[in-house]
Design a protein around this motif. Sequence first.
Motif, PDB file in Angstrom:
ATOM      1  N   ASP A 435     -32.351 -12.889  12.027  1.00  0.00           N
ATOM      2  CA  ASP A 435     -31.435 -11.773  12.300  1.00  0.00           C
ATOM      3  C   ASP A 435     -32.302 -10.522  12.432  1.00  0.00           C
ATOM      4  O   ASP A 435     -32.843 -10.014  11.441  1.00  0.00           O
ATOM      5  CB  ASP A 435     -30.438 -11.631  11.156  1.00  0.00           C
ATOM      6  CG  ASP A 435     -29.370 -10.575  11.450  1.00  0.00           C
ATOM      7  OD1 ASP A 435     -29.624  -9.716  12.311  1.00  0.00           O
ATOM      8  OD2 ASP A 435     -28.308 -10.608  10.808  1.00  0.00           O
ATOM      9  N   ARG A 437     -31.756  -7.553  12.720  1.00  0.00           N
ATOM     10  CA  ARG A 437     -31.340  -6.338  12.021  1.00  0.00           C
ATOM     11  C   ARG A 437     -31.939  -6.270  10.621  1.00  0.00           C
ATOM     12  O   ARG A 437     -31.891  -5.221   9.984  1.00  0.00           O
ATOM     13  CB  ARG A 437     -29.816  -6.293  11.944  1.00  0.00           C
ATOM     14  CG  ARG A 437     -29.133  -6.229  13.298  1.00  0.00           C
ATOM     15  CD  ARG A 437     -27.654  -6.486  13.197  1.00  0.00           C
ATOM     16  NE  ARG A 437     -27.376  -7.812  12.664  1.00  0.00           N
ATOM     17  CZ  ARG A 437     -26.139  -8.309  12.511  1.00  0.00           C
ATOM     18  NH1 ARG A 437     -25.098  -7.569  12.871  1.00  0.00           N
ATOM     19  NH2 ARG A 437     -25.950  -9.518  12.015  1.00  0.00           N
ATOM     20  N   LYS A 438     -32.492  -7.387  10.140  1.00  0.00           N
ATOM     21  CA  LYS A 438     -33.140  -7.414   8.835  1.00  0.00           C
ATOM     22  C   LYS A 438     -34.638  -7.191   9.018  1.00  0.00           C
ATOM     23  O   LYS A 438     -35.254  -7.783   9.904  1.00  0.00           O
ATOM     24  CB  LYS A 438     -32.886  -8.750   8.142  1.00  0.00           C
ATOM     25  CG  LYS A 438     -31.406  -9.039   7.900  1.00  0.00           C
ATOM     26  CD  LYS A 438     -31.224 -10.405   7.269  1.00  0.00           C
ATOM     27  CE  LYS A 438     -29.751 -10.708   7.023  1.00  0.00           C
ATOM     28  NZ  LYS A 438     -29.539 -12.068   6.434  1.00  0.00           N
ATOM     29  N   ASP A 439     -35.209  -6.363   8.183  1.00  0.00           N
ATOM     30  CA  ASP A 439     -36.616  -5.984   8.354  1.00  0.00           C
ATOM     31  C   ASP A 439     -37.543  -7.191   8.292  1.00  0.00           C
ATOM     32  O   ASP A 439     -38.465  -7.318   9.110  1.00  0.00           O
ATOM     33  CB  ASP A 439     -37.012  -4.966   7.271  1.00  0.00           C
ATOM     34  CG  ASP A 439     -36.316  -3.632   7.470  1.00  0.00           C
ATOM     35  OD1 ASP A 439     -35.843  -3.378   8.596  1.00  0.00           O
ATOM     36  OD2 ASP A 439     -36.240  -2.848   6.497  1.00  0.00           O
ATOM     37  N   ASN A 440     -37.340  -8.081   7.316  1.00  0.00           N
ATOM     38  CA  ASN A 440     -38.248  -9.226   7.174  1.00  0.00           C
ATOM     39  C   ASN A 440     -38.132 -10.167   8.368  1.00  0.00           C
ATOM     40  O   ASN A 440     -39.147 -10.658   8.889  1.00  0.00           O
ATOM     41  CB  ASN A 440     -37.950  -9.981   5.888  1.00  0.00           C
ATOM     42  CG  ASN A 440     -39.026 -11.003   5.548  1.00  0.00           C
ATOM     43  OD1 ASN A 440     -40.162 -10.652   5.282  1.00  0.00           O
ATOM     44  ND2 ASN A 440     -38.666 -12.277   5.579  1.00  0.00           N
ATOM     45  N   ASP A 441     -36.911 -10.406   8.836  1.00  0.00           N
ATOM     46  CA  ASP A 441     -36.730 -11.278  10.005  1.00  0.00           C
ATOM     47  C   ASP A 441     -37.317 -10.646  11.262  1.00  0.00           C
ATOM     48  O   ASP A 441     -37.891 -11.336  12.110  1.00  0.00           O
ATOM     49  CB  ASP A 441     -35.247 -11.579  10.212  1.00  0.00           C
ATOM     50  CG  ASP A 441     -34.739 -12.643   9.249  1.00  0.00           C
ATOM     51  OD1 ASP A 441     -35.530 -13.085   8.394  1.00  0.00           O
ATOM     52  OD2 ASP A 441     -33.558 -13.025   9.336  1.00  0.00           O
ATOM     53  N   ARG A 472     -30.049 -11.887  17.395  1.00  0.00           N
ATOM     54  CA  ARG A 472     -30.394 -13.166  16.782  1.00  0.00           C
ATOM     55  C   ARG A 472     -31.456 -13.875  17.613  1.00  0.00           C
ATOM     56  O   ARG A 472     -31.469 -13.800  18.839  1.00  0.00           O
ATOM     57  CB  ARG A 472     -29.166 -14.071  16.643  1.00  0.00           C
ATOM     58  CG  ARG A 472     -28.115 -13.550  15.678  1.00  0.00           C
ATOM     59  CD  ARG A 472     -27.033 -14.593  15.423  1.00  0.00           C
ATOM     60  NE  ARG A 472     -25.995 -14.067  14.575  1.00  0.00           N
ATOM     61  CZ  ARG A 472     -26.054 -14.041  13.248  1.00  0.00           C
ATOM     62  NH1 ARG A 472     -27.130 -14.525  12.638  1.00  0.00           N
ATOM     63  NH2 ARG A 472     -25.056 -13.546  12.538  1.00  0.00           N
TER      64      ARG A 472
END
Length: 795
Positions: A435, A437-441, A472
Amino acid sequence: MTTPTAHPPRAAADSRRPDRVRPGAGPMVLGVRHHGPGSARAVLAALDAAEPRAVLIEGPPEGDALLPLAADEAMVPPVALLAHAVDDPGRAAFWPFAEFSPEWVAIRWALAHDATVRFIDLPAAYSLAAAADPSWGDEEDVVAGEEPTLRVDPIGALAEAAGYDDPERWWEDVVEHRGEPDPRGRAGPPDGVLAPFAAIGEAMAALRERYGHGGHPRDLLREAHMRIRLRAARKEFGDEVAVVCGAWHVPALTARSTATADRALLKGLPKVRTETTWVPWTHRRLARLGAPPGRGSGGGYGAGVESPGWYAHLFGAPDRPVERWMTKVAGLLREEGRMVSSAHVIEAVRLAGTLAAVRDRPLAGLGETTDAVRAVMCDGSDVPLALVRDRLVVGDVLGEVPDTAPAVPLQRDLARLQRGLRLRPEPAERELELDLRKDNDAARSRLLHRLRLLGVGWGRPEAGRGSTGTFRETWRLRWEPELHVRVAEAGVWGTTVLSAATAKAESEAVSTTALAEVTSLAERCLLAELPDALPVVMRALADRAALDADVGRLADALPALARSLRYGDVRATDTAALGGVAAGLAERICVVLPPACTGLDADAAAGMRGRLDAVHSAIGLLPQSRELGGRWVDVLRGLVLRDTVPGLIRGRAARLLLDDGRLAEGEAARLMGLALSRGTAPTEAAAWIEGFVGGASGGGMLLVHDERLLGLVDAWLTSVPADAFTDVLPLLRRTFSAYEPGVRRTLGELARRGRTAGGPVRTETGVPGFGAGADERRADAVLPVLRLILEGERV
């Protein structure tokens, strides 16, 4: 599972014990088969008995400095010694070791007993040079004056002499299962520890006497270097030296020769500067035969172990190996939901033992256990048996190498990023959903895209499931040992993943001439988030686009730019320059596309139809889509009305206008009527139909719900002359075969109900889904569901 190599240090051993075996006159040469558990067990017993002061191993001498790392607790086999040319890292070779490899057992024994351990094979500096210079490689003319010789499989020759039709089964019966724990827990045969090696040496001597080098002339060079290293060790340690090498080389190492002759063989050989390190290996890679794929391999030895998981089990099982193996199989099948009881295990063990007795084998091997598992636990099916082979016979085992092992700076940076992002390399293929929108992803995505740009194919992007949002990404990851070579190759671009990817992108932008390739590079730079490289790529893209007049290349380049702009918005990347280039490209396509669509044959028309769809979708994604959309609609209208444009393209242009609401339904019916009139050739009319309602573009549902269009098609089809019908039929089959089965069934039902004279297909009022008009109440009922879906996509 622990390798039985825990021994007291050499200082604590009693060198005067009466059962100690001395190697007699000369060094102890132990001929083995690489990666054989029986050979490994026999080597361990021989070393325990002889306690040599030095152990010499078949392998590249450049790895001598790395041997102490084998005693590190963080070193977990399978591992491989990797050697590559400094100036050309893609030229590399591997020497893999598993816990059941005789060479690995000998290395660990020497380190545990304070014995000197060295590699004695031909240096990688020579063998890697041979990868680029085959004039002295394994060619039949490498040894002047010799007649060409067919390559000999020594194991196969001995098996044939013993009356076996399978070399693998003969070697297992004679060597690998020799000394294995008895199925009833009793000790193996009380033969002398050196007797098996003496017998193998005699057999190989007979083969070498008959076949010479057996079609492997480079072996003569390798063996010359082995003898040189052996002489040096004997000067230092006397006869208290043990040599662990492939059984084929034993006669050459024990035969009389002179140092002068050996040095003469090696004189003048080309060589390259090399670097060596340890890298993790996998059981799956052990199961492959030959060198890893790449631009050149300079030696090493391909493992070709078809069953590394089974061999590891044989080597590590303290007793009752068959019973323990059947227990593992039962546990795996239970995890997968199969009903396997302890009674199944008992019966499978009995059947395997019976099969071994019937086949006159000393111990049930993999063939017997596999047959027993198939019959008892898998109900005769090979489907669950394939799972057993994949998970247990081969296995997903990845070795580990300590951080103190030498590595290029890029490899160290990659390892740091993998730890920080909790993205552990794994040998088994797995799917990773990200995803953005998540920093780690998002950071994981950047790393994977940068590695792909560097040619390190750890992951490959897949089409996502369950969401069409641009935030995504779906990746399929699998770490292969060969990727260490790719990382070493990429190290020439920089010391970190970011700097290396940036430098390579800039270099490709300057050197690439094709517009589509530069466009693809721009897309990859945005995905990898390389802000420093993007200006260079943008300049190259603008230059190529300004000079390219081929409509096909322009049309192929625009969709990639549109995707890049879309991803740039999600990743908060400044794409203003890219948007300007894309808009200019779209303007040029609007100008050059109409004349390029005239006078095309069937194949060229099909290709242009695909480009038409791609450009149509791309223009809708551009920031200037409102301004460009008007020009594009004019282009499509011009294509619809131009008689010189193939029917496939005219029909597709009409459909695109209809879907966008730029063409009234009545006008669409009029255009279809003109295209299907008697004055149009049947093949051209069929092509128009294919363009308008063909493929998986929803054309089937359009015919289902629009009675006028279906009636026109039906009327035209029944009026096609018999002599032209055979020419039209393939086009129609291609058009309608792409529909979903339910759509084809509905169309068939509508056609079966018949049609009024000269009118459209007749539908019956009251049939669900086929009323005389739109049911607004039923249509409004889906709006709340659509609202929930769309709001969920925006979350």
